[in-house]
Design an enzyme around this catalytic site. Structure first.
Site, short mmCIF file in Angstrom:
data_model
loop_
_atom_site.label_atom_id
_atom_site.label_comp_id
_atom_site.label_asym_id
_atom_site.label_seq_id
_atom_site.Cartn_x
_atom_site.Cartn_y
_atom_site.Cartn_z
N ASN A 1 -7.27 -1.36 -1.41
CA ASN A 1 -7.53 -2.77 -0.91
C ASN A 1 -7.14 -2.86 0.65
O ASN A 1 -6.13 -3.07 1.11
CB ASN A 1 -6.48 -3.85 -1.55
CG ASN A 1 -6.63 -5.09 -1.15
OD1 ASN A 1 -7.81 -5.51 -0.31
ND2 ASN A 1 -5.84 -6.10 -1.63
N TRP A 2 -8.35 -2.77 1.22
CA TRP A 2 -8.16 -2.89 2.79
C TRP A 2 -7.95 -4.00 3.35
O TRP A 2 -7.70 -4.37 4.51
CB TRP A 2 -9.56 -2.42 3.39
CG TRP A 2 -10.04 -0.98 3.05
CD1 TRP A 2 -9.22 0.03 2.35
CD2 TRP A 2 -10.96 0.01 3.70
NE1 TRP A 2 -9.75 1.20 2.24
CE2 TRP A 2 -10.83 1.10 3.16
CE3 TRP A 2 -11.85 -0.55 4.67
CZ2 TRP A 2 -11.87 2.02 3.27
CZ3 TRP A 2 -13.13 0.35 4.95
CH2 TRP A 2 -12.96 1.73 4.09
N LYS A 3 -7.90 -5.30 2.44
CA LYS A 3 -7.72 -6.51 3.16
C LYS A 3 -8.45 -6.87 4.17
O LYS A 3 -9.83 -6.49 4.37
CB LYS A 3 -6.13 -6.63 3.26
CG LYS A 3 -5.27 -6.37 2.06
CD LYS A 3 -4.05 -6.80 2.03
CE LYS A 3 -3.15 -6.42 0.88
NZ LYS A 3 -1.81 -6.80 0.69
N HIS B 1 -5.81 -11.92 -6.40
CA HIS B 1 -4.86 -11.12 -5.68
C HIS B 1 -3.87 -12.35 -5.23
O HIS B 1 -4.13 -13.41 -4.91
CB HIS B 1 -5.34 -10.61 -4.27
CG HIS B 1 -4.42 -9.63 -3.64
ND1 HIS B 1 -3.55 -10.19 -2.54
CD2 HIS B 1 -4.22 -8.36 -3.66
CE1 HIS B 1 -2.85 -9.16 -2.27
NE2 HIS B 1 -3.13 -8.21 -2.62
N GLU C 1 -2.54 -12.84 -2.30
CA GLU C 1 -2.91 -13.62 -1.15
C GLU C 1 -3.99 -14.66 -1.37
O GLU C 1 -4.05 -15.65 -0.63
CB GLU C 1 -3.46 -12.59 -0.07
CG GLU C 1 -2.25 -11.74 0.52
CD GLU C 1 -2.51 -10.31 0.57
OE1 GLU C 1 -3.63 -9.92 0.96
OE2 GLU C 1 -1.42 -9.42 1.08
N GLU D 1 1.73 -6.67 -9.12
CA GLU D 1 2.03 -6.85 -7.75
C GLU D 1 2.88 -7.75 -7.51
O GLU D 1 2.54 -8.94 -7.34
CB GLU D 1 0.61 -6.80 -6.99
CG GLU D 1 -0.51 -6.20 -6.96
CD GLU D 1 -1.23 -6.04 -5.63
OE1 GLU D 1 -1.50 -4.77 -5.29
OE2 GLU D 1 -1.78 -7.22 -5.31
N GLY E 1 3.35 -5.64 1.11
CA GLY E 1 3.43 -5.53 2.90
C GLY E 1 4.91 -5.79 3.16
O GLY E 1 4.97 -6.05 4.72
N SER F 1 3.58 -1.90 -1.44
CA SER F 1 4.27 -1.09 -0.69
C SER F 1 4.31 0.60 -1.29
O SER F 1 5.18 1.09 -1.15
CB SER F 1 5.58 -1.47 -0.32
OG SER F 1 5.84 -2.47 0.49
N GLY G 1 -2.43 -1.37 -0.46
CA GLY G 1 -2.89 -2.18 0.81
C GLY G 1 -2.72 -1.20 1.94
O GLY G 1 -3.43 -0.37 2.29
#
Ligand code: 13P
Length: 250
Positions: free
Chosen positions: A9-11, A95, A97, A167, A173, A212, A233
């Site tokens: 997931n490159w975000k 997700h 976020e 997650e 992160g 992570s 990530g």
């Protein structure tokens, strides 16, 4: 046997040039990944170029979000058929976020899941608790609520067409990974909950861990019985790390 999936997931990271360089570097090491399926989920605007670069490889393409609506007057949104148009196999939904920064509710996430499936996309449904929820002993309650919202919408067979990702929000992160035992406990809970609806779906469902994950901790996490891959990530932006996770997955 569940084939492991390692999805990057490159975000909201990268550039046209950087995305191409990253994909080329991943392609260069794909042969060493034996069993796992590798997928990349770039930002929408890079789906086209990344899709072309990975065509003909074993890598799959995914998007990071999808609208619940059909194409129409929804400024700024991306519809499910647009993702299939560009060769997406997967799409991440719910997700943390999206849930915590953009206010996506359990029911909106469930609608997105349903819309993605209807289009033939494989949704990667993310679930996971906040730090205060873990500290209050509410991890299972939160994860169950997030899962149940989707089961209510699409039924257990419909959920079974997707992939789950646990997650824990406090591990995303932050460099703080759940220990293999902590992660395994929640993954086992998720599988039991699925089994209470349908044993076949529970056994077939791939449940990824995210938070992570990097080359150095992947092997211990992925060795756990109910962890079937990773949603990665930060480390997915580094080809060497991403490939190391892929190799750890088998
Ligand atoms: P990190 O691997 O950067 O912690 O992110 C995990 C994640 O959110 C993947 O979706």
């Amino acid at each position: 046997m569940r084939q492991p999936l390692v999805a990057g997931n490159w975000k909201m990271n990268g550039s046209l040039e950087g995305a191409a360089a990253l994909v080329e570097a991943i392609k260069g090491g794909l042969d060493e990944v034996r069993e796992a399926e590798m997928a990349v989920c770039p930002p929408f605007v890079y789906l086209d170029s990344v899709g072309k670069l990975i065509a003909g490889t074993s890598m799959a393409l995914g998007a990071q979000n999808v609208a619940k609506e059909d194409p129409g007057a929804y400024t700024g949104e991306i519809a499910a058929p647009m993702l299939t148009d560009f060769g997406c196999k997967y799409v991440i939904v719910g997700h943390s976020e999206r849930r915590n920064i953009y206010g996506e509710t359990d029911s909106l996430v469930a609608e997105k899941f349903a819309r993605a499936r209807q289009e033939g996309l494989i949704p990667i449904l993310c679930v996971g608790e906040l730090l205060e929820e873990r500290e209050a002993g509410k991890t299972e309650e939160v994860v169950a609520r997030q899962l149940d919202a989707v089961i209510e919408q699409v039924g257990i067979a419909g959920l079974g067409d997707g992939v789950l990702a646990y997650e824990p929000v406090w591990a995303i992160g932050t460099g703080k990974t759940a220990t293999p035992d902590q992660a395994q406990a929640v993954h086992a809970f998720i599988r039991q909950r699925l089994a209470s609806h349908d044993e076949g779906v529970a056994q077939a469902m791939r449940v990824l861990y995210g938070g992570s994950v990097k080359g150095a901790n992947a092997e211990a996490l992925l060795a756990m019985a109910d962890i079937d891959g990773g949603l990665i990530g930060g480390a997915s932006l580094d080809a060497g790390e991403f490939l190391a996770i892929g190799r750890a997955a088998g």
